[in-house]
Write a protein that holds these residues in place. Structure first.
Motif, PDB file in Angstrom:
ATOM      1  N   ARG A   1       0.814  -1.227   0.000  1.00 14.17           N
ATOM      2  CA  ARG A   1       0.000   0.000   0.000  1.00 14.17           C
ATOM      3  C   ARG A   1       0.842   1.268   0.000  1.00 14.17           C
ATOM      4  NH1 ARG A   1      -3.625  -3.497   3.071  1.00 14.17           N
ATOM      5  NH2 ARG A   1      -5.607  -3.584   1.972  1.00 14.17           N
ATOM      6  N   ASN A   2       2.158   1.158   0.243  1.00 13.35           N
ATOM      7  CA  ASN A   2       2.990   2.375   0.254  1.00 13.35           C
ATOM      8  C   ASN A   2       2.938   3.087  -1.092  1.00 13.35           C
ATOM      9  OD1 ASN A   2       3.665   1.710   2.831  1.00 13.35           O
ATOM     10  ND2 ASN A   2       5.792   1.130   2.399  1.00 13.35           N
ATOM     11  N   ARG A   3       2.675   2.316  -2.162  1.00 10.02           N
ATOM     12  CA  ARG A   3       2.668   2.962  -3.482  1.00 10.02           C
ATOM     13  C   ARG A   3       1.482   3.902  -3.662  1.00 10.02           C
ATOM     14  NH1 ARG A   3       2.774  -1.929  -7.540  1.00 10.02           N
ATOM     15  NH2 ARG A   3       4.023  -2.843  -5.895  1.00 10.02           N
TER      16      ARG A   3
ATOM     17  N   ALA B   1       2.782  12.610   1.757  1.00 13.67           N
ATOM     18  CA  ALA B   1       2.337  11.547   2.680  1.00 13.67           C
ATOM     19  C   ALA B   1       3.471  10.540   2.895  1.00 13.67           C
ATOM     20  CB  ALA B   1       1.099  10.858   2.118  1.00 13.67           C
ATOM     21  N   ARG B   2       4.198  10.257   1.826  1.00 13.33           N
ATOM     22  CA  ARG B   2       5.316   9.307   1.950  1.00 13.33           C
ATOM     23  C   ARG B   2       6.352   9.809   2.966  1.00 13.33           C
ATOM     24  NH1 ARG B   2       8.659   7.107   3.489  1.00 13.33           N
ATOM     25  NH2 ARG B   2      10.160   5.634   2.672  1.00 13.33           N
ATOM     26  N   ARG B   3       6.627  11.134   2.922  1.00 15.17           N
ATOM     27  CA  ARG B   3       7.608  11.702   3.875  1.00 15.17           C
ATOM     28  C   ARG B   3       7.093  11.580   5.303  1.00 15.17           C
ATOM     29  NH1 ARG B   3       8.785  15.242  -0.208  1.00 15.17           N
ATOM     30  NH2 ARG B   3       7.052  16.621   0.333  1.00 15.17           N
ATOM     31  N   ARG B   4       5.787  11.834   5.477  1.00 18.16           N
ATOM     32  CA  ARG B   4       5.222  11.827   6.828  1.00 18.16           C
ATOM     33  C   ARG B   4       5.003  10.419   7.366  1.00 18.16           C
ATOM     34  NH1 ARG B   4       0.306  13.701   6.685  1.00 18.16           N
ATOM     35  NH2 ARG B   4       0.098  14.266   4.500  1.00 18.16           N
TER      36      ARG B   4
ATOM     37  N   ALA C   1       2.073  14.552  15.313  1.00 19.65           N
ATOM     38  CA  ALA C   1       3.102  15.495  14.834  1.00 19.65           C
ATOM     39  C   ALA C   1       3.411  15.267  13.349  1.00 19.65           C
ATOM     40  CB  ALA C   1       4.370  15.336  15.669  1.00 19.65           C
ATOM     41  N   HIS C   2       3.167  14.047  12.876  1.00 22.11           N
ATOM     42  CA  HIS C   2       3.404  13.758  11.445  1.00 22.11           C
ATOM     43  C   HIS C   2       2.094  13.825  10.643  1.00 22.11           C
ATOM     44  CE1 HIS C   2       7.146  12.249  13.208  1.00 22.11           C
ATOM     45  NE2 HIS C   2       7.662  12.368  12.005  1.00 22.11           N
ATOM     46  N   HIS C   3       1.049  14.380  11.274  1.00 21.09           N
ATOM     47  CA  HIS C   3      -0.277  14.481  10.639  1.00 21.09           C
ATOM     48  C   HIS C   3      -0.758  13.118  10.145  1.00 21.09           C
ATOM     49  CE1 HIS C   3       0.065  18.792  10.979  1.00 21.09           C
ATOM     50  NE2 HIS C   3       1.265  18.692  10.440  1.00 21.09           N
ATOM     51  N   ILE C   4      -0.542  12.118  10.976  1.00 16.37           N
ATOM     52  CA  ILE C   4      -1.084  10.780  10.695  1.00 16.37           C
ATOM     53  C   ILE C   4      -2.297  10.614  11.612  1.00 16.37           C
ATOM     54  CG2 ILE C   4      -0.648   8.291  10.817  1.00 16.37           C
ATOM     55  CD1 ILE C   4       2.345   8.942  10.446  1.00 16.37           C
ATOM     56  N   ARG C   5      -3.446  10.301  11.021  1.00 13.48           N
ATOM     57  CA  ARG C   5      -4.644  10.119  11.860  1.00 13.48           C
ATOM     58  C   ARG C   5      -4.572   8.752  12.531  1.00 13.48           C
ATOM     59  NH1 ARG C   5     -10.077   9.794   8.878  1.00 13.48           N
ATOM     60  NH2 ARG C   5     -10.316   7.798   9.914  1.00 13.48           N
ATOM     61  N   PRO C   6      -4.433   8.731  13.871  1.00  7.23           N
ATOM     62  CA  PRO C   6      -4.197   7.439  14.511  1.00  7.23           C
ATOM     63  C   PRO C   6      -5.453   6.573  14.549  1.00  7.23           C
ATOM     64  CG  PRO C   6      -4.040   9.248  16.110  1.00  7.23           C
ATOM     65  CD  PRO C   6      -4.453   9.850  14.816  1.00  7.23           C
ATOM     66  N   ASP C   7      -5.303   5.294  14.259  1.00  8.17           N
ATOM     67  CA  ASP C   7      -6.373   4.326  14.514  1.00  8.17           C
ATOM     68  C   ASP C   7      -6.157   3.697  15.891  1.00  8.17           C
ATOM     69  OD1 ASP C   7      -7.745   4.792  12.243  1.00  8.17           O
ATOM     70  OD2 ASP C   7      -7.078   3.009  11.154  1.00  8.17           O
ATOM     71  N   TYR C   8      -4.919   3.364  16.193  1.00  7.22           N
ATOM     72  CA  TYR C   8      -4.591   2.899  17.545  1.00  7.22           C
ATOM     73  C   TYR C   8      -3.087   2.979  17.749  1.00  7.22           C
ATOM     74  CZ  TYR C   8      -3.893  -1.491  14.916  1.00  7.22           C
ATOM     75  OH  TYR C   8      -3.500  -2.427  13.991  1.00  7.22           O
ATOM     76  N   ALA C   9      -2.709   3.070  19.018  1.00  8.36           N
ATOM     77  CA  ALA C   9      -1.294   2.982  19.425  1.00  8.36           C
ATOM     78  C   ALA C   9      -1.350   2.332  20.804  1.00  8.36           C
ATOM     79  CB  ALA C   9      -0.662   4.355  19.501  1.00  8.36           C
ATOM     80  N   ALA C  10      -0.874   1.109  20.905  1.00 10.44           N
ATOM     81  CA  ALA C  10      -1.100   0.347  22.132  1.00 10.44           C
ATOM     82  C   ALA C  10       0.128  -0.461  22.500  1.00 10.44           C
ATOM     83  CB  ALA C  10      -2.291  -0.594  21.935  1.00 10.44           C
TER      84      ALA C  10
ATOM     85  N   LEU D   1      -3.016   8.197   6.419  1.00 10.85           N
ATOM     86  CA  LEU D   1      -2.526   9.401   5.756  1.00 10.85           C
ATOM     87  C   LEU D   1      -3.205   9.484   4.405  1.00 10.85           C
ATOM     88  CD1 LEU D   1       0.588   7.887   6.599  1.00 10.85           C
ATOM     89  CD2 LEU D   1       1.096  10.234   6.080  1.00 10.85           C
ATOM     90  N   GLU D   2      -3.872  10.598   4.168  1.00 12.40           N
ATOM     91  CA  GLU D   2      -4.557  10.792   2.883  1.00 12.40           C
ATOM     92  C   GLU D   2      -5.343   9.548   2.493  1.00 12.40           C
ATOM     93  OE1 GLU D   2      -1.379  11.912   0.218  1.00 12.40           O
ATOM     94  OE2 GLU D   2      -1.138  13.884   1.143  1.00 12.40           O
TER      95      GLU D   2
END
Ligand code: AMP
Length: 293
Positions: A200-202, A208-211, A247-256, A281-282
């Motif tokens: 999915r990185n492509r 978005a890739r930088r972030r 801080a990287h403008h990534i919308r978190p789904d979870y961090a656990a 991201l996007e």
């Protein structure tokens, strides 16, 4: 994304055998006396997949790779139709890597119209995280993996730590259903900046890739807090990971921070843990994790 026309059935690409039908696969399996090492994938192969193939090659001369974009593990709102399917490039990569068989069935072969679906559920491990964010995902994963195991009858099967929750779900499935298959855990292969490789990185644009490196940065921070600073409170580490994502403008789904086998919450970090993280991201969902000792 334009879909490549599938190559004809039964084509032999040098030493690599491309099999598209289930009867052909069964015949090939019956003709094999050597142990099979299976690498299940959805294709669009990258160096992470190649690492799994390499590991499989260490386990057996008979490496089989399945390439199947499994509709059963995508929710209706997800990226099934645009998921990349570069089959010719994938076959070339498998051929160079010394793969014996690529199994590339059609959705109708795997799920014939009118088939009555079976559900394998591992509720203790599959309800949270990806299970909560992708309803039906693990039912789809378990169904296809069980079918692939049943068809290929592998002695070994390689799965990436990149999809940590999937790995522990499959390990539990194999143990609980007494399947005679050794699951090989394979470490995550990363881009130079630390981003875990993913098909999915492509989808990521340049910004978005930088972030996207924020996921890896959050895991590195968790590791520093736990392993270097001795932070014992999971909530403190989780908050720090979320702040890094934001801080990287990534919308978190979870961090656990969880128990590495049960994935259950822990009161205090006094033994090895796994940090699990996912964000968007996007509109692209990325996940990653770190085992922290
Ligand atoms: P997928 O094609 O995304 O379904 O992945 C197929 C297999 O490759 C799974 O076992 C994944 O965990 C594994 N995998 C995906 N990305 C990586 C990576 N970056 N490093 C190692 N294994 C990976």
């Amino acid at each position: 994304m334009q879909q490549a026309r599938p190559p004809p059935r039964g084509r032999i690409v040098d030493a690599l055998e491309l099999i598209r039908s289930i009867p052909e696969l069964r015949a090939r399996r019956q003709a094999t006396t050597r142990p099979v090492a299976l690498v299940p994938t959805m294709g669009a192969l990258h160096d992470g997949h190649l690492r799994l193939i390499e590991e499989a090659g260490r386990l057996s001369d008979e490496v089989w790779v399945s390439i199947f974009v499994n509709p059963a593990q995508f929710a209706p709102s997800e990226d099934l139709s645009r998921y990349p399917r570069p089959i010719e490039a994938d076959l070339a990569a498998c051929e160079s890597a010394g793969v014996s068989v690529v199994f590339n069935p059609s959705p109708d072969d795997m799920y014939p119209p009118g088939a009555v679906p079976t559900q394998i559920d591992v509720p203790d491990l599959a309800t949270e995280f990806e299970g909560a964010h992708r309803p039906g995902h693990f039912a789809g994963v378990c169904r296809v993996v069980f079918k692939l195991f049943s068809l290929c009858q592998p002695t070994f099967a390689c799965f990436g730590l990149k999809d940590y929750q999937q790995l522990v779900v499959i390990e539990a499935l194999v143990a609980d259903l007494n399947l005679p298959i050794a699951i090989q855990r394979v470490p995550t292969v990363r881009e130079p900046d630390g981003l875990a490789m993913s098909s999915r990185n492509r989808y990521l644009g340049p910004d978005a890739r930088r972030r996207a490196v924020g996921l890896f940065k959050a895991l590195q921070l968790a590791r520093r807090l736990i392993a270097d600073d001795g932070e014992a409170d999971p909530a403190v580490v989780e908050r720090a990971m979320l702040q890094t994502l934001e801080a990287h403008h990534i919308r978190p789904d979870y961090a656990a921070v969880r128990h590495p086998h049960s994935l259950q919450p822990i009161d205090s970090i006094d033994r090895p843990v796994v940090a699990l993280i996912a964000g968007q991201l996007e509109g692209v969902r990325l996940l990653d994790n770190a085992e922290i000792k």
